[in-house]
Design an enzyme around this catalytic site. Sequence first.
Site, PDB file in Angstrom:
ATOM      1  N   LYS A 157     -10.147   2.776  -3.577  1.00 26.07           N
ATOM      2  CA  LYS A 157      -9.376   3.954  -5.034  1.00 26.07           C
ATOM      3  C   LYS A 157      -8.159   2.762  -5.108  1.00 26.07           C
ATOM      4  O   LYS A 157      -7.548   2.301  -4.406  1.00 26.07           O
ATOM      5  CB  LYS A 157      -8.886   4.827  -4.315  1.00 26.07           C
ATOM      6  CG  LYS A 157      -8.564   6.033  -5.189  1.00 26.07           C
ATOM      7  CD  LYS A 157      -7.495   7.168  -4.495  1.00 26.07           C
ATOM      8  CE  LYS A 157      -6.162   7.277  -3.865  1.00 26.07           C
ATOM      9  NZ  LYS A 157      -5.384   6.315  -5.622  1.00 26.07           N
ATOM     10  N   GLU A 233      -0.889  -0.939   5.554  1.00 28.25           N
ATOM     11  CA  GLU A 233       0.261  -2.338   5.641  1.00 28.25           C
ATOM     12  C   GLU A 233       0.956  -1.123   4.193  1.00 28.25           C
ATOM     13  O   GLU A 233       0.984  -0.728   3.341  1.00 28.25           O
ATOM     14  CB  GLU A 233       0.111  -3.417   4.504  1.00 28.25           C
ATOM     15  CG  GLU A 233       0.904  -4.603   4.418  1.00 28.25           C
ATOM     16  CD  GLU A 233       1.594  -4.705   2.933  1.00 28.25           C
ATOM     17  OE1 GLU A 233       2.525  -4.376   3.046  1.00 28.25           O
ATOM     18  OE2 GLU A 233       1.113  -5.299   2.285  1.00 28.25           O
ATOM     19  N   CYS A 267       7.000  -4.747  -1.247  1.00 29.02           N
ATOM     20  CA  CYS A 267       7.128  -4.187   0.278  1.00 29.02           C
ATOM     21  C   CYS A 267       7.794  -4.918   1.145  1.00 29.02           C
ATOM     22  O   CYS A 267       8.761  -4.509   1.868  1.00 29.02           O
ATOM     23  CB  CYS A 267       5.692  -3.662   0.724  1.00 29.02           C
ATOM     24  SG  CYS A 267       4.722  -5.182   1.176  1.00 29.02           S
ATOM     25  N   GLU A 364      14.367   2.414   1.541  1.00 31.19           N
ATOM     26  CA  GLU A 364      13.251   1.282   0.577  1.00 31.19           C
ATOM     27  C   GLU A 364      13.200   2.097  -0.473  1.00 31.19           C
ATOM     28  O   GLU A 364      12.338   2.927  -1.334  1.00 31.19           O
ATOM     29  CB  GLU A 364      11.950   1.722   1.256  1.00 31.19           C
ATOM     30  CG  GLU A 364      11.254  -0.088   0.167  1.00 31.19           C
ATOM     31  CD  GLU A 364       9.461   0.885   0.823  1.00 31.19           C
ATOM     32  OE1 GLU A 364       8.920  -0.615   0.482  1.00 31.19           O
ATOM     33  OE2 GLU A 364       8.758   1.399   1.376  1.00 31.19           O
TER      34      GLU A 364
END
Length: 466
Positions: A157, A233, A267, A364
Amino acid sequence: KTFPTLDPRTGEVIANVSEASVEDLDRAVAAARKAFDEGPWPKMTAYERSKILYRFADLIEKHDDEIATLETWDNGKPFEQAAQIEVPMVARLFRYYAGWADKIHGLTVPSDGAYHVQTLHEPIGVCGQIIPWNFPLLMYAWKIGPALATGNTVVMKPAELTPLSALYVSNLLHEAGLPPGVVNIISGFGATVGAGLASHMDVDKVAFTGSTATGQTILELSAKSNLKQATLELGGKSPFIVFDDADIDEAVNTAHFALFFNQGQCCCAGSRTFVHERVYDEFVEKSRELAKKRIVGDPFKQGVEQGPQIDVKQFEKILKYIKSGVEDGANLETGGERLGSKGYYIKPTVFSDVKDDMLIAKDEIFGPVQSILKFKDINEVIQRANNSRYGLAAGVFTKNIDTANTMMRALRVGSVWINCFDVFDATIPFGGYKMSGHGREKGIYSLSNYLQVKAVVTPLKNPAWL
């Protein structure tokens, strides 16, 4: 049923993409299951599999301009970045994994008795893979490369915000000779397709790259279904640590790159910039001036360094974090606002006098917001750098080999870059500690994500030796 994918430069529709339902997911998994259980892929010689992956890498290079254009159009990243860095890296990654395909083998193991013992490294089966929107092509390669090299089949996906490049390059996979059913791309949303993959009873393994919160859901659904293996991850809040003996100009330039690369949508971005108090003021001044010079604009224009953020949701989230930084008392050195009136552009933003308890230092942000913090000594900065729920990466700038050796071992992260940042060779493993996930992408370690080990024991009659 379809959904639109948008151009982040304008917010206008690029195309309408098929939206997969649960029934579509079931059909894709069934196709992958048949290709694994009955089809030629895992039964094909490893050398034949490698030749298909090599041909695919050649086709990636042949169509590099179209692929890079799609990536920029759908994602907003600079075209020069997509064309000169990311598409070549995709080809490199598939050649790397093509080279591994016929070098995967087990061991002959000594036994305490008269037995012949060997281990087999076998593919897991049907692998569900969910990739993010910030590096659609690279994440495609990080996931599909090791899965195919080890003989698995895939249901992937792509992110609903950036589905186009995965759909395009998967056609090239079939042109390279990939048998039907081996790779299945289903575009759709996390609540249906993503959750469905993680909880599907006929999916043997799931790999996910994205936010930590979603990763926790993926892991929970995997455990509650068939206890499928999961590699994750996830998010990060990476420290970038500058000691007083560092080359300040080089450190400023690298810290700027570590944060603003890919619009800050990375990230492992160096989003907590720790600078020694003796060089702090100089570092802040030079960082501010460098951010002011950063060229922001249409990513298809030559020389543009920063394009728009991915969508309005991310755009508004970043602006809220900038507002919180001001309200918490950080010093806004430059930026902090929208650029223009069309598209999702944000001026490169630099904060100084940032404290560890501020949201901009803890969360973040995933945007072009650099937070610069001050430290006094090595023990202090180790403690502060590790005081995070994340542990994805870190940067260290120093000319002292003893400092470098201490930091590389003391930092609780999966990657430490010494006097550099964001070096992503195909051979270098990447992944996180703590809530940044588990498992490794790229390099030899990524192969173990897609293999299981079987021990085979056979009695020996009158062996010549043990």
